[in-house]
Design a protein around this motif. Sequence first.
Motif, PDB file in Angstrom:
ATOM      1  N   GLN A   1      -1.326  22.499  -3.172  1.00 38.94           N
ATOM      2  CA  GLN A   1      -2.118  21.131  -2.890  1.00 38.94           C
ATOM      3  C   GLN A   1      -1.314  20.956  -4.363  1.00 38.94           C
ATOM      4  O   GLN A   1      -1.220  21.343  -5.250  1.00 38.94           O
ATOM      5  CB  GLN A   1      -2.982  21.659  -3.184  1.00 38.94           C
ATOM      6  N   LEU A   2      -1.974  19.386  -4.165  1.00 34.60           N
ATOM      7  CA  LEU A   2      -0.764  18.731  -5.484  1.00 34.60           C
ATOM      8  C   LEU A   2      -1.873  17.410  -5.518  1.00 34.60           C
ATOM      9  O   LEU A   2      -2.526  17.385  -4.717  1.00 34.60           O
ATOM     10  CB  LEU A   2       0.987  17.701  -4.593  1.00 34.60           C
TER      11      LEU A   2
ATOM     12  N   MET B   1       9.268  16.598   4.381  1.00 37.23           N
ATOM     13  CA  MET B   1       9.726  16.507   2.575  1.00 37.23           C
ATOM     14  C   MET B   1       9.390  16.710   1.885  1.00 37.23           C
ATOM     15  O   MET B   1       9.298  18.053   1.367  1.00 37.23           O
ATOM     16  CB  MET B   1      10.370  15.314   2.816  1.00 37.23           C
ATOM     17  N   VAL B   2       8.084  16.511   1.935  1.00 31.06           N
ATOM     18  CA  VAL B   2       6.577  16.251   1.337  1.00 31.06           C
ATOM     19  C   VAL B   2       6.066  17.934   1.439  1.00 31.06           C
ATOM     20  O   VAL B   2       6.129  18.869  -0.040  1.00 31.06           O
ATOM     21  CB  VAL B   2       5.770  16.039   0.518  1.00 31.06           C
ATOM     22  N   ASN B   3       5.609  17.924   2.330  1.00 29.39           N
ATOM     23  CA  ASN B   3       5.287  19.763   2.873  1.00 29.39           C
ATOM     24  C   ASN B   3       6.689  20.689   3.091  1.00 29.39           C
ATOM     25  O   ASN B   3       5.798  21.563   2.251  1.00 29.39           O
ATOM     26  CB  ASN B   3       4.961  19.281   4.428  1.00 29.39           C
ATOM     27  N   ALA B   4       7.718  20.011   3.120  1.00 33.75           N
ATOM     28  CA  ALA B   4       8.324  20.953   2.662  1.00 33.75           C
ATOM     29  C   ALA B   4       9.457  21.827   1.441  1.00 33.75           C
ATOM     30  O   ALA B   4       8.949  22.949   1.530  1.00 33.75           O
ATOM     31  CB  ALA B   4      10.327  20.650   4.279  1.00 33.75           C
TER      32      ALA B   4
ATOM     33  N   GLU C   1       2.186  20.636 -10.210  1.00 36.75           N
ATOM     34  CA  GLU C   1       2.114  21.298  -9.402  1.00 36.75           C
ATOM     35  C   GLU C   1       3.129  22.772  -9.062  1.00 36.75           C
ATOM     36  O   GLU C   1       4.409  23.263  -8.770  1.00 36.75           O
ATOM     37  CB  GLU C   1       1.379  21.491  -8.569  1.00 36.75           C
ATOM     38  N   LEU C   2       4.341  20.861  -9.075  1.00 38.43           N
ATOM     39  CA  LEU C   2       5.521  20.670  -8.598  1.00 38.43           C
ATOM     40  C   LEU C   2       6.759  20.874  -9.925  1.00 38.43           C
ATOM     41  O   LEU C   2       7.829  21.360  -9.896  1.00 38.43           O
ATOM     42  CB  LEU C   2       6.059  19.819  -7.549  1.00 38.43           C
ATOM     43  N   GLU C   3       6.521  20.588 -11.047  1.00 36.89           N
ATOM     44  CA  GLU C   3       6.753  20.755 -12.162  1.00 36.89           C
ATOM     45  C   GLU C   3       7.935  21.682 -12.691  1.00 36.89           C
ATOM     46  O   GLU C   3       6.375  23.336 -12.913  1.00 36.89           O
ATOM     47  CB  GLU C   3       6.729  19.850 -13.385  1.00 36.89           C
ATOM     48  N   GLY C   4       9.097  22.099 -12.769  1.00 37.40           N
ATOM     49  CA  GLY C   4       9.390  23.898 -12.764  1.00 37.40           C
ATOM     50  C   GLY C   4       9.673  24.459 -12.415  1.00 37.40           C
ATOM     51  O   GLY C   4      10.442  25.638 -12.462  1.00 37.40           O
TER      52      GLY C   4
ATOM     53  N   GLN D   1       0.583  -1.349   0.084  1.00 41.80           N
ATOM     54  CA  GLN D   1      -0.202   0.240   0.260  1.00 41.80           C
ATOM     55  C   GLN D   1       0.448   1.327  -0.473  1.00 41.80           C
ATOM     56  O   GLN D   1       0.334   2.683  -0.239  1.00 41.80           O
ATOM     57  CB  GLN D   1      -0.789   0.001   1.549  1.00 41.80           C
ATOM     58  N   SER D   2       2.452   0.728  -0.470  1.00 43.91           N
ATOM     59  CA  SER D   2       3.229   2.036  -0.245  1.00 43.91           C
ATOM     60  C   SER D   2       2.427   2.802  -1.133  1.00 43.91           C
ATOM     61  O   SER D   2       2.460   2.681  -2.382  1.00 43.91           O
ATOM     62  CB  SER D   2       4.261   1.440  -0.278  1.00 43.91           C
ATOM     63  N   GLN D   3       2.799   4.365  -1.138  1.00 43.69           N
ATOM     64  CA  GLN D   3       3.164   5.495  -1.932  1.00 43.69           C
ATOM     65  C   GLN D   3       4.146   6.731  -2.191  1.00 43.69           C
ATOM     66  O   GLN D   3       4.742   6.535  -1.348  1.00 43.69           O
ATOM     67  CB  GLN D   3       1.618   6.669  -1.587  1.00 43.69           C
ATOM     68  N   SER D   4       4.620   6.866  -2.989  1.00 43.46           N
ATOM     69  CA  SER D   4       5.504   7.836  -3.101  1.00 43.46           C
ATOM     70  C   SER D   4       5.457   8.668  -4.169  1.00 43.46           C
ATOM     71  O   SER D   4       4.387   8.496  -4.983  1.00 43.46           O
ATOM     72  CB  SER D   4       7.115   7.092  -3.547  1.00 43.46           C
ATOM     73  N   ILE D   5       6.395  10.084  -4.049  1.00 40.12           N
ATOM     74  CA  ILE D   5       6.467  11.187  -5.605  1.00 40.12           C
ATOM     75  C   ILE D   5       7.880  11.024  -5.481  1.00 40.12           C
ATOM     76  O   ILE D   5       8.973  11.138  -4.721  1.00 40.12           O
ATOM     77  CB  ILE D   5       6.060  12.587  -4.842  1.00 40.12           C
TER      78      ILE D   5
END
Length: 234
Positions: free
Chosen positions: A91-92, A79-82, A109-112, A43-47
């Motif tokens: 928001q992502l 780390m994601v929040n940082a 939202e994070l790309e670029g 059930q793991s999730q990552s970015i």
Amino acid sequence: MQNPIFTFDAESAKVSGPGGASETGAYTGFIRTALFTDGRDSQSQSIELSLDADVGSINYLRISYVGRDGNPLKGGTAMVNAIMGLTKVKQLFATEVQGENGPEYHCKELEGKPIGFVLQKVLYTKTGGGDGYRFEIRQAFGVNTRKTFKEAVDNLPAEAVNKLLATLNDKDERQAQTHSGIGGANQNQPSSMLGGTNNGWGQPQQPQSRLQQAAGNRNQQPQPEPDFDDDIPF
């Protein structure tokens, strides 16, 4: 007369060779891709981030924020929040994009966005034998200020990155090879939304994963305007 495809450039020739990060250290650049991933057998999730850094491309920077048992991971979530705080993103979302090998779930939202990372080099033994290495994110910081999010919001001097670098060394996770290999070292790796099995990042996702459901909901429903205060003290 045929036009040449290349004209010799001596300066370009001087910088030939492998690019990207090769050692533990601090690197700055722009997030080229940000992909959400699901665990293949858990059930793991990552970015998973790819960075266009000052030294070249740095790929497969994975931050796991949900563990194999489905419970949130405090360190990964922080780390994601940082990263969100440093890039001023509130928001992502998982946006489905059709890639060459199937659907990919991008975090647009994070790309670029510009970002700095302290990366630790981790040595490991490949499944088929031989040595390999990857990088793990140990700290995120602002490109222009070199401050962590805490230092930025608390108006503190930029000290955390240098203090971490002063004590951070490569991590050695290499194992002695046995007759059966490395005991399935990659069996529990999460599947990458890059698709296929390149670089050993797993098989394509099964239909209707959590990310597919999230992307489907995002495509089908209008997103409300987020309710937040834009005044981030930077």
